[in-house]
Design an enzyme around this catalytic site. Structure first.
Site, PDB file in Angstrom:
ATOM      1  N   GLU A  57       0.849  -1.198   0.000  1.00  0.00           N
ATOM      2  CA  GLU A  57       0.000   0.000   0.000  1.00  0.00           C
ATOM      3  C   GLU A  57       0.890   1.255   0.000  1.00  0.00           C
ATOM      4  O   GLU A  57       1.920   1.294   0.680  1.00  0.00           O
ATOM      5  CB  GLU A  57      -0.874  -0.012   1.268  1.00  0.00           C
ATOM      6  N   LYS A 138      -9.910   1.847  -1.721  1.00  0.00           N
ATOM      7  CA  LYS A 138     -10.069   1.378  -0.336  1.00  0.00           C
ATOM      8  C   LYS A 138     -11.407   1.875   0.214  1.00  0.00           C
ATOM      9  O   LYS A 138     -11.668   3.083   0.260  1.00  0.00           O
ATOM     10  CB  LYS A 138      -8.905   1.904   0.494  1.00  0.00           C
ATOM     11  N   CYS A 178      -5.202  -3.400   3.176  1.00  0.00           N
ATOM     12  CA  CYS A 178      -4.720  -3.198   4.542  1.00  0.00           C
ATOM     13  C   CYS A 178      -5.826  -3.284   5.598  1.00  0.00           C
ATOM     14  O   CYS A 178      -6.265  -4.364   5.945  1.00  0.00           O
ATOM     15  CB  CYS A 178      -3.951  -1.873   4.617  1.00  0.00           C
TER      16      CYS A 178
HETATM   17  N1  LIG Z   1      -2.883   1.460   6.260  1.00  0.00           N
HETATM   18  C1  LIG Z   1      -3.734   0.851   7.050  1.00  0.00           C
HETATM   19  O1  LIG Z   1      -4.876   0.609   6.697  1.00  0.00           O
HETATM   20  C2  LIG Z   1      -3.202   0.461   8.395  1.00  0.00           C
HETATM   21  C3  LIG Z   1      -4.001  -0.635   9.044  1.00  0.00           C
HETATM   22  C4  LIG Z   1      -3.424  -1.035  10.355  1.00  0.00           C
HETATM   23  O2  LIG Z   1      -2.287  -0.772  10.688  1.00  0.00           O
HETATM   24  C5  LIG Z   1      -4.310  -1.776  11.263  1.00  0.00           C
HETATM   25  O3  LIG Z   1      -3.889  -2.012  12.399  1.00  0.00           O
HETATM   26  O4  LIG Z   1      -5.423  -2.153  10.884  1.00  0.00           O
END
Ligand SMILES: NC(=O)CCC(=O)C(=O)O
Length: 306
Positions: A57, A138, A178
């Site tokens: 990402e 996202k 993510c």
């Molecule tokens: N970039 C993100 O979406 C981070 C997600 C993340 O660290 C989490 O704990 O969930």
């Protein structure tokens, strides 16, 4: 596409590069070109040529999240090739070129996409022809407030409005980004579209990664009897937000089959359809689900067993 005896296995390379400053975008693009070339070269030398490469990402600049958003690029419509991509979109052009140069499928991590009125955190998928075959904005933004880490991604980004799958010669893949890993419903909804793997480009934070990174990937793989491939940004310290690293591959039994440490690294794994089929045949969750009992999360297709 239902898995058949003839669906070939896929050799996957997950590129973990260190979080870089958005100001160093051109250098980072050059480094990605080198790392993909290295993955392709090493995999050929090992007799298992890589079919699909995955980037993390916000790979083209996250070390300073505030600065990242000034590095937005236009992402064209699905079907676009290099010639259709505006010159300003240097990262997007590079992704198209890399896929075509190496004759690979490329999940180009995410970049900041010019949007209206805000921006999107968008993943792209490129075919070996250098054609944009899919993009995913996202949809679940990273807004959290923990003692160890506070973040409000929605201050910069608008959420996407759909989920994402794409078809390849190695079967169908789901794609999510993510934080979306934390939503079991996303993986369930993707798995009900007859996929054999979910890909997560990530920039997981170190504090939350230490708590949940491996557990969440193993859970998504196990619950849905799919492979999970996750490419995280590698660690740089100190930084405003320190990344976790530990990119990984998990199989449909929920086992970690390949993993990285914290720094720059390439992780190799194979999507083996026999493992998918055997897991689903042995523990036939897909045909045993009782959607009549949990209708509020949807009614529909089952995961194919074999
Ligand atoms: N970039 C993100 O979406 C981070 C997600 C993340 O660290 C989490 O704990 O969930």
């Amino acid at each position: 596409m239902t898995l058949t005896q003839t669906t070939p296995n896929a050799n996957i390379a997950i590129i973990q590069l260190r979080a870089a400053s958005p100001a160093a975008k051109l250098e980072t693009i050059a480094r990605v070109r080198e790392l993909v070339a290295q993955a392709v070269g090493q995999s050929h030398a090992a007799g298992a040529p890589v079919d699909l490469v995955i980037l993390p990402e916000l790979w083209n600049g996250l070390a300073d999240p505030d600065e990242s958003i000034t590095h937005d690029e236009v992402i064209p419509e699905v079907g676009a090739r290099v010639g259709d991509i505006p010159a300003k979109s240097v990262s997007v052009r590079a992704l198209a070129e890399i896929a075509a140069q190496h004759n690979i499928w490329l999940v180009g991590g995410t970049i900041v996409e010019t949007g209206t009125p805000k921006l999107y955190n968008t993943a792209t998928v490129w075919s070996p022809a250098g054609e944009l075959v899919q993009k995913h904005r996202k949809a679940h933004l990273f807004d959290i407030a923990l003692p160890a880490v506070t973040f409000k991604e929605s201050a910069a980004f608008d959420p996407g409005q759909s989920l994402c799958t794409f078809q390849t010669p190695w079967g169908k893949f789901g794609l999510a980004i993510c934080y979306e890993l934390r939503f079991a419903e996303v993986a369930i909804a993707l798995a009900r579209q007859d996929i054999s793997a979910i890909i997560y480009p990530a920039a997981f934070t170190k504090p939350t990664g230490e708590l949940h990174w491996e557990l969440l990937h193993r859970a998504r793989a196990l619950d849905n009897q799919v492979y999970v491939f996750a490419a995280c940004l590698g660690r740089v310290e100190p930084a405003k937000v320190v990344m976790y690293g530990h990119s990984l591959a998990a199989n449909p039994l929920g086992q970690i089959v390949a993993t990285a440490a914290e720094g720059e690294e390439i992780v190799y794994a194979t999507l083996d359809h026999d493992v998918v089929k055997d897991t689903r045949a042995g523990i036939p969750l897909g045909t045993q689900r009782r959607f009549d009992l949990y209708a509020d999360i949807g009614v529909g297709a089952v995961i194919s067993a074999a």
